[in-house]
Design an enzyme around this catalytic site. Structure first.
Site, PDB file in Angstrom:
ATOM      1  N   HIS A  70       0.782  -0.943  -0.385  1.00 44.71           N
ATOM      2  CA  HIS A  70       0.186   0.129   0.337  1.00 44.71           C
ATOM      3  C   HIS A  70       0.618   1.147   0.283  1.00 44.71           C
ATOM      4  CE1 HIS A  70      -3.080   2.523   1.367  1.00 44.71           C
ATOM      5  NE2 HIS A  70      -3.859   2.264   0.556  1.00 44.71           N
TER       6      HIS A  70
ATOM      7  N   GLU B 122      -7.676  -5.111  -0.665  1.00 46.58           N
ATOM      8  CA  GLU B 122      -8.238  -6.175  -1.470  1.00 46.58           C
ATOM      9  C   GLU B 122      -8.227  -7.488  -0.780  1.00 46.58           C
ATOM     10  OE1 GLU B 122      -9.781  -4.447  -3.062  1.00 46.58           O
ATOM     11  OE2 GLU B 122      -8.748  -2.627  -3.963  1.00 46.58           O
TER      12      GLU B 122
HETATM   13  N1  COA Z   1       3.555  -7.064  -4.440  1.00 44.41           N
HETATM   14  C1  COA Z   1       5.530  -7.625  -4.318  1.00 44.41           C
HETATM   15  N2  COA Z   1       6.119  -5.959  -4.551  1.00 44.41           N
HETATM   16  C2  COA Z   1       5.134  -5.031  -4.083  1.00 44.41           C
HETATM   17  C3  COA Z   1       4.672  -4.805  -4.090  1.00 44.41           C
HETATM   18  C4  COA Z   1       3.210  -6.440  -4.500  1.00 44.41           C
HETATM   19  N3  COA Z   1       1.890  -6.359  -4.030  1.00 44.41           N
HETATM   20  N4  COA Z   1       3.677  -4.017  -4.139  1.00 44.41           N
HETATM   21  C5  COA Z   1       4.923  -2.970  -3.720  1.00 44.41           C
HETATM   22  N5  COA Z   1       6.314  -3.657  -4.230  1.00 44.41           N
HETATM   23  C6  COA Z   1       7.782  -3.887  -4.252  1.00 44.41           C
HETATM   24  C7  COA Z   1       7.970  -3.126  -5.645  1.00 44.41           C
HETATM   25  O1  COA Z   1       8.195  -3.853  -6.567  1.00 44.41           O
HETATM   26  C8  COA Z   1       8.444  -2.025  -5.044  1.00 44.41           C
HETATM   27  O2  COA Z   1       9.820  -2.801  -4.853  1.00 44.41           O
HETATM   28  P1  COA Z   1      11.584  -2.012  -5.447  1.00 44.41           P
HETATM   29  O3  COA Z   1      11.505  -1.223  -4.312  1.00 44.41           O
HETATM   30  O4  COA Z   1      12.427  -3.423  -4.882  1.00 44.41           O
HETATM   31  O5  COA Z   1      12.006  -1.985  -7.062  1.00 44.41           O
HETATM   32  C9  COA Z   1       8.665  -1.667  -3.619  1.00 44.41           C
HETATM   33  O6  COA Z   1       7.973  -3.200  -3.349  1.00 44.41           O
HETATM   34  C10 COA Z   1       7.809  -0.063  -3.419  1.00 44.41           C
HETATM   35  O7  COA Z   1       6.795   0.570  -4.668  1.00 44.41           O
HETATM   36  P2  COA Z   1       5.727   1.159  -5.194  1.00 44.41           P
HETATM   37  O8  COA Z   1       5.160  -0.031  -7.296  1.00 44.41           O
HETATM   38  O9  COA Z   1       7.364   2.124  -5.564  1.00 44.41           O
HETATM   39  O10 COA Z   1       5.139   0.995  -3.702  1.00 44.41           O
HETATM   40  P3  COA Z   1       3.584   2.127  -4.638  1.00 44.41           P
HETATM   41  O11 COA Z   1       3.443   2.655  -3.133  1.00 44.41           O
HETATM   42  O12 COA Z   1       3.552   2.824  -5.947  1.00 44.41           O
HETATM   43  O13 COA Z   1       2.324   0.402  -4.636  1.00 44.41           O
HETATM   44  C11 COA Z   1       0.320  -0.476  -4.530  1.00 44.41           C
HETATM   45  C12 COA Z   1       1.294   0.409  -3.865  1.00 44.41           C
HETATM   46  C13 COA Z   1      -0.539  -0.789  -4.648  1.00 44.41           C
HETATM   47  C14 COA Z   1       0.661   0.257  -5.959  1.00 44.41           C
HETATM   48  C15 COA Z   1       1.602  -2.043  -5.084  1.00 44.41           C
HETATM   49  O14 COA Z   1       1.884  -2.342  -3.440  1.00 44.41           O
HETATM   50  C16 COA Z   1       0.666  -3.175  -5.379  1.00 44.41           C
HETATM   51  O15 COA Z   1       0.503  -2.402  -6.509  1.00 44.41           O
HETATM   52  N6  COA Z   1      -0.149  -3.842  -5.448  1.00 44.41           N
HETATM   53  C17 COA Z   1      -0.587  -4.454  -5.493  1.00 44.41           C
HETATM   54  C18 COA Z   1      -2.089  -4.733  -6.159  1.00 44.41           C
HETATM   55  C19 COA Z   1      -2.348  -4.695  -4.977  1.00 44.41           C
HETATM   56  O16 COA Z   1      -3.174  -4.855  -4.021  1.00 44.41           O
HETATM   57  N7  COA Z   1      -3.645  -3.267  -4.949  1.00 44.41           N
HETATM   58  C20 COA Z   1      -4.736  -2.813  -4.150  1.00 44.41           C
HETATM   59  C21 COA Z   1      -3.902  -1.780  -3.873  1.00 44.41           C
HETATM   60  S1  COA Z   1      -5.072  -1.285  -2.025  1.00 44.41           S
END
Ligand code: COA
Length: 359
Positions: free
Chosen positions: A243, A302
């Protein structure tokens, strides 16, 4: 530079606060755990909209107004949009509603996803849409319009818990979209339409369907750890984890897990699904901790949303639409708060392209 506006403060709000370090969500001064204890969608809607519309209302009055609005909105259902996926059909129907800032517009928008989604799902199954029953509260009526049967007490309570839990959540992407549109004074329908479009993506509201796909692909608890490891090896994200704000467990996950329990204990849901989900959750947390030691990644809303909505009989392609039913009140409240503030949202960008050649 492309930090997704992380930590940028773009609004002041009295509506909700997300404390990502403490894992706490407050909606208008009330913490989530208090809100979900016997809370209803109408109750949280009355709380969120208080003072933002032309009048204030209590839960019972709003319940009656919302029920009347569902009956009005039912006449906007149009079978011509059936070739679209459910979310897109719902968005197209909503786009045809008139714009405005008044209470009737807000009530129509609160009713629209709740009426359109069950109708679209039924039409796509070759069934006749079921008209709303104005004597019911919104959650019970949604389930009745979906299945044709009056839901059980546990089912209604579970959907209410879900809708309350996701009613508002700080300045997430869709809420920000709603506020940007509201700041132009375009009208509430335009704000909700923009927010709905933002919600669609898998990084926001589109994750719960893929959570079930993941559980299906994993199949058994024994398979979980290796399957998840291989998914990460392929560079995939584990759906239902991580998140932007929470660095600990998303408090909404436990509210939803709690709402599932009465359905399981009364035999209304197969407990095997819950057992598999708990095993996948434990394996995912362990593997994310090992693979991403510098980024605390925990379960998000989710994950248990997927199980709850599946248990209530929603098909997975409708999950994002059910999320929209709950979040609409948050979008409306933020849009009104922004519109009342009166200032256009207009940030700046830094130009990094080429400069014109010297003459
Ligand atoms: N699975 C694996 N790795 C994850 C992850 C996940 N669900 N969520 C974040 N990461 C990792 C990224 O790969 C990244 O790793 P790195 O620094 O080694 O490249 C790091 O964590 C940071 O990710 P980032 O994309 O900067 O975080 P964010 O704050 O933009 O992302 C979400 C937030 C929700 C978009 C992200 O956690 C995600 O894609 N989750 C899965 C989809 C989901 O469940 N969405 C519903 C949200 S309520």
């Amino acid at each position: 530079m492309t930090n997704g506006l992380e930590d940028v403060i773009a609004a002041e709000t009295q509506l909700s606060d997300v404390d990502g370090e403490a894992g706490r969500l407050i909606i208008r001064g009330v913490s989530l755990d208090h809100l979900v204890a016997d809370g209803t969608y109408e109750g949280v809607a009355a709380l969120l909209l208080d003072g933002l519309m032309e009048k204030s209302f209590d839960e019972a009055e709003l319940r009656a107004l919302m029920a009347q609005a569902r009956t009005r909105i039912f006449h906007h259902v149009d079978a011509a949009l059936l070739t679209l996926p459910p979310f897109d059909a719902m968005r197209a129907l909503l786009a045809r509603l008139p714009d405005g800032e008044d209470l009737d517009t807000a009530l129509s928008l609160l009713a629209a996803p709740a009426v359109f989604l069950p109708a679209v799902l039924r039409l796509q199954r070759g069934e006749k849409p079921i008209a709303p029953d104005a004597s019911l509260a919104q959650s019970a009526d949604i389930l009745r319009m979906l299945t044709g049967k009056l839901p059980t007490r546990e089912q209604t309570a579970a959907l209410d818990t879900y809708l309350v839990t996701i009613s508002d959540h700080g300045l997430n992407a869709s809420t920000f979209a709603s506020r940007v549109i509201a700041s132009t004074q375009a009208g509430l329908t335009s704000s909700v339409l923009a927010a709905l479009s933002a919600l669609k993506g898998p990084l926001h509201g589109g994750a719960p369907g893929p959570v079930l796909d993941m559980l299906d692909a994993i199949g058994t608890a024994e398979n979980a750890y290796s399957w998840l490891g291989e998914a990460l090896d392929r560079g995939e994200r584990l759906m239902g984890f991580g998140h932007r704000i929470y660095r600990v467990r998303d408090p909404r996950a436990d509210a939803l897990k709690g709402a599932l329990k009465p359905l399981i204990s009364t035999g209304q849901v197969n407990s095997a699904r819950g057992t598999l989900a708990e095993a996948v959750e434990a394996s995912a947390l362990a593997i994310l901790k090992a693979r991403k030691p510098n980024r605390p990644l925990d379960v998000n809303v989710e994950f248990y949303t997927a199980l709850l909505l599946e248990a209530l009989g929603f098909p997975r392609e409708a999950f994002t639409g059910v999320f929209a039913i709950g979040r609409t009140v948050g979008w409306l409240a933020h849009a009104r708060e922004q519109a009342l503030d009166g200032r256009l949202i207009r940030p700046r960008s830094v130009y990094i392209g080429p400069l014109p050649a010297a003459a």
